[in-house]
Write a protein that holds these residues in place. Structure first.
Motif, PDB file in Angstrom:
ATOM      1  N   TRP A  21       0.829  -1.199   0.000  1.00  0.00           N
ATOM      2  CA  TRP A  21       0.000   0.000   0.000  1.00  0.00           C
ATOM      3  C   TRP A  21       0.865   1.251   0.000  1.00  0.00           C
ATOM      4  O   TRP A  21       0.465   2.282  -0.541  1.00  0.00           O
ATOM      5  CB  TRP A  21      -0.982  -0.009   1.178  1.00  0.00           C
ATOM      6  CG  TRP A  21      -0.336   0.022   2.526  1.00  0.00           C
ATOM      7  CD1 TRP A  21       0.072  -1.037   3.255  1.00  0.00           C
ATOM      8  CD2 TRP A  21       0.002   1.185   3.285  1.00  0.00           C
ATOM      9  NE1 TRP A  21       0.636  -0.635   4.422  1.00  0.00           N
ATOM     10  CE2 TRP A  21       0.608   0.727   4.479  1.00  0.00           C
ATOM     11  CE3 TRP A  21      -0.147   2.541   3.093  1.00  0.00           C
ATOM     12  CZ2 TRP A  21       1.061   1.595   5.453  1.00  0.00           C
ATOM     13  CZ3 TRP A  21       0.298   3.410   4.072  1.00  0.00           C
ATOM     14  CH2 TRP A  21       0.888   2.943   5.234  1.00  0.00           C
ATOM     15  N   VAL A  22       2.064   1.179   0.582  1.00  0.00           N
ATOM     16  CA  VAL A  22       2.971   2.329   0.552  1.00  0.00           C
ATOM     17  C   VAL A  22       3.507   2.513  -0.862  1.00  0.00           C
ATOM     18  O   VAL A  22       3.567   3.630  -1.381  1.00  0.00           O
ATOM     19  CB  VAL A  22       4.127   2.138   1.561  1.00  0.00           C
ATOM     20  CG1 VAL A  22       5.182   3.229   1.396  1.00  0.00           C
ATOM     21  CG2 VAL A  22       3.599   2.118   2.986  1.00  0.00           C
ATOM     22  N   ARG A  23       3.894   1.405  -1.509  1.00  0.00           N
ATOM     23  CA  ARG A  23       4.430   1.494  -2.865  1.00  0.00           C
ATOM     24  C   ARG A  23       3.368   1.943  -3.862  1.00  0.00           C
ATOM     25  O   ARG A  23       3.668   2.669  -4.805  1.00  0.00           O
ATOM     26  CB  ARG A  23       4.982   0.134  -3.312  1.00  0.00           C
ATOM     27  CG  ARG A  23       6.285  -0.213  -2.678  1.00  0.00           C
ATOM     28  CD  ARG A  23       6.772  -1.508  -3.226  1.00  0.00           C
ATOM     29  NE  ARG A  23       5.818  -2.554  -2.856  1.00  0.00           N
ATOM     30  CZ  ARG A  23       6.090  -3.837  -2.825  1.00  0.00           C
ATOM     31  NH1 ARG A  23       7.266  -4.274  -3.168  1.00  0.00           N
ATOM     32  NH2 ARG A  23       5.176  -4.710  -2.460  1.00  0.00           N
ATOM     33  N   ASN A  24       2.124   1.529  -3.673  1.00  0.00           N
ATOM     34  CA  ASN A  24       1.075   1.794  -4.663  1.00  0.00           C
ATOM     35  C   ASN A  24       0.278   3.061  -4.401  1.00  0.00           C
ATOM     36  O   ASN A  24      -0.353   3.578  -5.318  1.00  0.00           O
ATOM     37  CB  ASN A  24       0.110   0.602  -4.732  1.00  0.00           C
ATOM     38  CG  ASN A  24       0.795  -0.655  -5.243  1.00  0.00           C
ATOM     39  OD1 ASN A  24       1.767  -0.576  -5.987  1.00  0.00           O
ATOM     40  ND2 ASN A  24       0.311  -1.804  -4.813  1.00  0.00           N
ATOM     41  N   ILE A  25       0.289   3.573  -3.160  1.00  0.00           N
ATOM     42  CA  ILE A  25      -0.539   4.737  -2.839  1.00  0.00           C
ATOM     43  C   ILE A  25       0.296   5.906  -2.334  1.00  0.00           C
ATOM     44  O   ILE A  25       0.229   7.013  -2.890  1.00  0.00           O
ATOM     45  CB  ILE A  25      -1.618   4.361  -1.789  1.00  0.00           C
ATOM     46  CG1 ILE A  25      -2.564   3.306  -2.367  1.00  0.00           C
ATOM     47  CG2 ILE A  25      -2.398   5.587  -1.358  1.00  0.00           C
ATOM     48  CD1 ILE A  25      -3.513   2.722  -1.355  1.00  0.00           C
ATOM     49  N   VAL A  26       1.094   5.699  -1.313  1.00  0.00           N
ATOM     50  CA  VAL A  26       1.796   6.797  -0.658  1.00  0.00           C
ATOM     51  C   VAL A  26       2.895   7.368  -1.560  1.00  0.00           C
ATOM     52  O   VAL A  26       2.997   8.588  -1.733  1.00  0.00           O
ATOM     53  CB  VAL A  26       2.372   6.335   0.698  1.00  0.00           C
ATOM     54  CG1 VAL A  26       3.214   7.431   1.323  1.00  0.00           C
ATOM     55  CG2 VAL A  26       1.257   5.906   1.631  1.00  0.00           C
ATOM     56  N   VAL A  27       3.709   6.519  -2.142  1.00  0.00           N
ATOM     57  CA  VAL A  27       4.809   6.991  -2.974  1.00  0.00           C
ATOM     58  C   VAL A  27       4.305   7.769  -4.191  1.00  0.00           C
ATOM     59  O   VAL A  27       4.815   8.862  -4.473  1.00  0.00           O
ATOM     60  CB  VAL A  27       5.744   5.823  -3.364  1.00  0.00           C
ATOM     61  CG1 VAL A  27       6.782   6.277  -4.366  1.00  0.00           C
ATOM     62  CG2 VAL A  27       6.409   5.240  -2.116  1.00  0.00           C
ATOM     63  N   ILE A  31       1.572   9.495  -4.484  1.00  0.00           N
ATOM     64  CA  ILE A  31       1.029  10.759  -4.002  1.00  0.00           C
ATOM     65  C   ILE A  31       2.168  11.731  -3.679  1.00  0.00           C
ATOM     66  O   ILE A  31       2.116  12.910  -4.039  1.00  0.00           O
ATOM     67  CB  ILE A  31       0.118  10.540  -2.771  1.00  0.00           C
ATOM     68  CG1 ILE A  31      -1.174   9.856  -3.201  1.00  0.00           C
ATOM     69  CG2 ILE A  31      -0.180  11.857  -2.070  1.00  0.00           C
ATOM     70  CD1 ILE A  31      -2.054   9.436  -2.052  1.00  0.00           C
ATOM     71  N   ILE A  32       3.219  11.243  -3.026  1.00  0.00           N
ATOM     72  CA  ILE A  32       4.375  12.092  -2.718  1.00  0.00           C
ATOM     73  C   ILE A  32       5.027  12.585  -4.002  1.00  0.00           C
ATOM     74  O   ILE A  32       5.396  13.757  -4.112  1.00  0.00           O
ATOM     75  CB  ILE A  32       5.375  11.322  -1.828  1.00  0.00           C
ATOM     76  CG1 ILE A  32       4.766  11.104  -0.445  1.00  0.00           C
ATOM     77  CG2 ILE A  32       6.693  12.069  -1.719  1.00  0.00           C
ATOM     78  CD1 ILE A  32       5.576  10.210   0.463  1.00  0.00           C
TER      79      ILE A  32
END
Length: 66
Positions: A11-17, A19-20
């Motif tokens: 979820w960090v690789r697919n959403i947070v990164v 967005i950043i």
């Protein structure tokens, strides 16, 4: 670096990164547009100043002839 990327949750690789990345790209775009617009503003102000100075010089020369 690849191990760090693979160790992140999906979820960090697919959403947070992403967005950043989008936020940073947006900020960089506005920085570039701000710099370009301020440079254009400086050029326009310089041209206006040169035009006013030329008009004053022409008027002074005409006034001194008569």
């Amino acid at each position: 670096m690849a191990e760090l990327w693979k160790s992140l949750p999906s979820w960090v690789r697919n959403i947070v990164v992403p967005i950043i990345v989008v936020v940073v790209a947006w900020k960089m775009l506005w920085i570039v547009l701000g710099v370009v617009s301020s440079l254009i503003g400086l050029v326009v102000n310089g041209l206006v100043l040169v035009g006013i100075a030329a008009a004053v010089i022409i008027l002074v020369k005409k006034a001194s002839k008569s």
